[in-house]
Design a protein around this motif. Structure first.
Motif, mmCIF file in Angstrom:
data_model
loop_
_atom_site.group_PDB
_atom_site.id
_atom_site.type_symbol
_atom_site.label_atom_id
_atom_site.label_comp_id
_atom_site.label_asym_id
_atom_site.label_seq_id
_atom_site.Cartn_x
_atom_site.Cartn_y
_atom_site.Cartn_z
ATOM 1 N N CYS A 137 44.149 -61.361 -60.677
ATOM 2 C CA CYS A 137 44.737 -61.147 -61.986
ATOM 3 C C CYS A 137 44.140 -59.904 -62.614
ATOM 4 C CB CYS A 137 44.477 -62.362 -62.874
ATOM 5 S SG CYS A 137 45.255 -62.178 -64.477
ATOM 6 N N LYS A 178 44.853 -59.187 -65.869
ATOM 7 C CA LYS A 178 45.107 -59.324 -67.305
ATOM 8 C C LYS A 178 43.834 -59.332 -68.138
ATOM 9 C CE LYS A 178 49.690 -59.933 -67.769
ATOM 10 N NZ LYS A 178 50.043 -59.304 -66.487
ATOM 11 N N PHE A 179 42.770 -59.855 -67.628
ATOM 12 C CA PHE A 179 41.497 -59.896 -68.347
ATOM 13 C C PHE A 179 41.601 -60.544 -69.720
ATOM 14 C CE2 PHE A 179 40.768 -56.766 -65.055
ATOM 15 C CZ PHE A 179 39.496 -57.094 -64.618
ATOM 16 N N CYS A 180 42.149 -61.732 -69.775
ATOM 17 C CA CYS A 180 42.033 -62.531 -71.000
ATOM 18 C C CYS A 180 40.533 -62.710 -71.236
ATOM 19 C CB CYS A 180 42.706 -63.884 -70.826
ATOM 20 S SG CYS A 180 44.471 -63.735 -70.490
ATOM 21 N N PHE A 238 38.627 -64.926 -72.306
ATOM 22 C CA PHE A 238 37.944 -66.202 -72.050
ATOM 23 C C PHE A 238 37.835 -66.521 -70.561
ATOM 24 C CE2 PHE A 238 42.463 -66.901 -72.925
ATOM 25 C CZ PHE A 238 42.877 -67.467 -71.722
ATOM 26 N N CYS A 239 38.481 -65.721 -69.712
ATOM 27 C CA CYS A 239 38.788 -66.194 -68.357
ATOM 28 C C CYS A 239 37.969 -65.498 -67.274
ATOM 29 C CB CYS A 239 40.273 -65.966 -68.089
ATOM 30 S SG CYS A 239 40.814 -66.600 -66.500
ATOM 31 N N VAL A 268 38.862 -65.591 -64.005
ATOM 32 C CA VAL A 268 39.674 -65.314 -62.813
ATOM 33 C C VAL A 268 39.673 -63.839 -62.390
ATOM 34 C CG1 VAL A 268 42.060 -65.309 -61.935
ATOM 35 C CG2 VAL A 268 41.083 -67.390 -62.904
ATOM 36 N N PRO A 269 39.845 -62.878 -63.332
ATOM 37 C CA PRO A 269 39.858 -61.484 -62.882
ATOM 38 C C PRO A 269 38.545 -61.066 -62.217
ATOM 39 C CG PRO A 269 40.760 -61.669 -65.086
ATOM 40 C CD PRO A 269 40.152 -63.002 -64.762
ATOM 41 N N GLN A 271 47.775 -66.733 -59.226
ATOM 42 C CA GLN A 271 47.096 -66.842 -60.521
ATOM 43 C C GLN A 271 47.988 -66.285 -61.618
ATOM 44 O OE1 GLN A 271 44.487 -66.005 -58.064
ATOM 45 N NE2 GLN A 271 43.809 -68.099 -58.362
ATOM 46 N N HIS A 310 52.634 -65.693 -66.587
ATOM 47 C CA HIS A 310 52.179 -65.082 -67.841
ATOM 48 C C HIS A 310 53.420 -64.661 -68.633
ATOM 49 C CE1 HIS A 310 50.304 -62.373 -70.695
ATOM 50 N NE2 HIS A 310 49.125 -62.873 -70.337
ATOM 51 N N ARG A 353 45.598 -61.447 -74.921
ATOM 52 C CA ARG A 353 46.732 -62.009 -74.187
ATOM 53 C C ARG A 353 47.866 -60.996 -74.038
ATOM 54 N NH1 ARG A 353 47.044 -65.914 -70.771
ATOM 55 N NH2 ARG A 353 49.044 -66.640 -71.554
#
Ligand code: 5AD
Ligand code: SF4
Length: 460
Positions: free
Chosen positions: A170, A172-174, A176-177, A179-180, A214, A254, A293
């Motif tokens: 991912c 996106k680099f939210c 809180f996350c 995953v990236p 993801q 997303h 977001r």
């Protein structure tokens, strides 16, 4: 393969414990596949196993601690097996391994292998090394090449409803996350490889395929003719042509990446199910901005409207985070408003929990635990009531149900409605894998009871 060979090859027991998302469920199946040629066959319990893999997930709170306590439980089993002249290879895979590899080696030195999600194709080699050396093998690098290229083609049939990974990572680099950081940059498999795998799954009995990623709708894979890239909408159209494939789904999406081609696929492709997991996280523009977001609440509303315009019977599910740093009562009220307005068939909601290394963990104005708990309870009450209403509204209707397996009672099968509702009905076993019209007669706690009209059965 002769009987004898098979007997020889399937002599080692492999136990995999999977945490977290469907991507991990898929990865666990692939790890079992790559280890099968080494003679590992799946076992139902860790006792006496020759290899145990914990396929971990970093999204939930205290994920790493849970892994360490599970390792603590496995340690005596490993000691017993090793003491009896055997060998239990212990491996930690998945996102916790990726994020905390060095700490695992330090705190649990009896772990033989630590491997991140990008390196599963190297598992057989690492197992061989571990068996030889007895030392640790740590491999959590992101190699430039895609792991998909090195995995053998999936061998173990997944059943009526199968998962197919089309995209990973991912960008996106939210805030809180993790995953990236743990899964790395977005990577899409070439369309031709996906179509080939889908055909194989269908040949093995799959009737429903859920495309995984993801950030699945950011899919952009090489077109089969090598010219340009395909988006998810185009890929879905191609997959829908596979004979015998009755249902398609995809997750997780997303809101930013819902393009016109995907909306059009929902309009035009009947096998694409009218149910979409589309996380919004918050209904407040202020919080959405702090979360990075990259969309506002109204953008999300517009995406929902476009999808409803394309397919009137579409239903939605979502993820929500309450108590993100700086979230005020008014921000939270905006989340409740948005949830009320959209009306979800089902949804997941979480208290914000800081993940080390993510920007939000360092934000000031962390919300007190008691406030988070209160907000979560309020949101979950609303979402549970929406889910109850959605299920109640199905009662009395007839829906196609894809039967997946035997039910708890005799002569009963269970399957799923188009909306992923579990449905059980009296039905003959030969209808496993068939799409059958079922009248829904009762909503129970976690499923719907249905009645099949035999004369209307549609063979798969
Ligand atoms: N705190 C709480 N929830 C989180 N999620 C991801 N990271 C966090 C976090 N740090 C939730 C999001 C995401 C889902 C898979 O998990 O809602 O969509
Ligand atoms: Fe995480 Fe999803 Fe945001 Fe990517 S889009 S950073 S996976 S929450």
């Amino acid at each position: 393969m002769t009987e004898e060979n098979q007997g020889h090859r399937l002599t080692k027991k492999l136990y995999i414990k999977t945490y977290g998302c469907q991507m991990n469920v898929y990865d666990s199946a692939r790890m079992a596949d790559v280890l099968a040629p080494l003679g590992y066959a799946p076992a139902a319990a860790p006792e006496d196993a020759d290899m145990v893999i914990l396929n971990t997930c970093h999204i939930r709170e205290k994920a790493a601690e849970k892994v360490f306590s599970e390792l603590g439980r496995l340690r005596p089993l490993q000691a017993r097996k090793n003491g009896q002249g055997g060998r239990m290879i212990l491996a930690v895979a998945g996102c916790v391994a990726q994020a905390e590899g060095a700490e695992i080696v330090a705190r649990a030195p009896y772990v033989d292998i630590v491997l991140g999600p990008q390196t599963y194709h190297r598992l057989p080699e690492m197992v061989a090394q571990a068996a030889r050396a007895g030392g640790h093998v740590l491999d959590t690098d992101f190699p430039a090449e895609a792991k998909f290229d090195f995995l053998p083609e999936a061998a173990a049939p997944q059943g009526v409803s199968a998962f197919l990974s089309v995209q990973e990572g991912c960008d996106k680099f939210c805030t809180f996350c993790v995953v990236p950081y743990t899964r790395g940059a977005e990577f899409s498999r070439p369309a031709a490889a996906i179509i080939a795998e889908a055909r194989r799954l269908v040949a093995q009995g799959a009737r429903e395929i859920t495309l995984l990623g993801q950030n699945v709708n950011a899919y952009r894979g090489a077109a089969p003719d090598g010219a340009g890239g395909w988006g998810l909408g185009r890929l879905i159209r191609a997959l829908a042509e596979i004979e015998g494939l009755l249902r398609l789904r995809y997750t997780t999406s997303h809101p930013r990446d819902v393009d016109d081609a995907l909306v059009a696929a929902h309009r035009d492709v009947p096998t694409l199910m009218p149910f979409l997991h589309l996380p919004v996280q918050s209904g407040s523009d202020r919080v959405l901005a702090a979360m990075n977001r990259r969309h506002k609440a109204d953008d999300y509303r517009r995406v929902i409207d476009r999808l409803r315009g394309a397919r009137v019977d579409i239903a939605f599910s979502s993820d929500f985070i309450v108590g993100f740093p700086g979230e005020s009562d008014a921000d939270f009220a905006a989340t409740l408003d948005l949830a009320r307005e959209i009306g979800y068939a089902q949804a997941f909601s979480f208290k914000y929990s800081p993940r080390p290394g993510t920007p939000a963990a360092l934000m000031p104005q962390q919300v007190p635990e008691a406030v988070k708990a209160e907000r979560l309870a309020a949101l979950q009450a609303l979402l549970a009531e929406q889910q109850r209403q959605f299920n109640a509204a199905a009662v009395g209707r007839e829906m196609p149900v894809l039967f997946e397996k035997r039910g708890r009672h005799q002569h009963q099968l269970v399957g799923r409605s188009p909306y992923l509702q579990a449905v059980h009905a009296a039905a003959p076993e030969r209808l496993i894998g068939a799409l059958v019209p079922v009248r829904l007669v009762r909503a129970e706690a976690n499923s719907l009871a249905g009645e099949m009209l035999l004369s209307e059965e549609v063979p798969a």
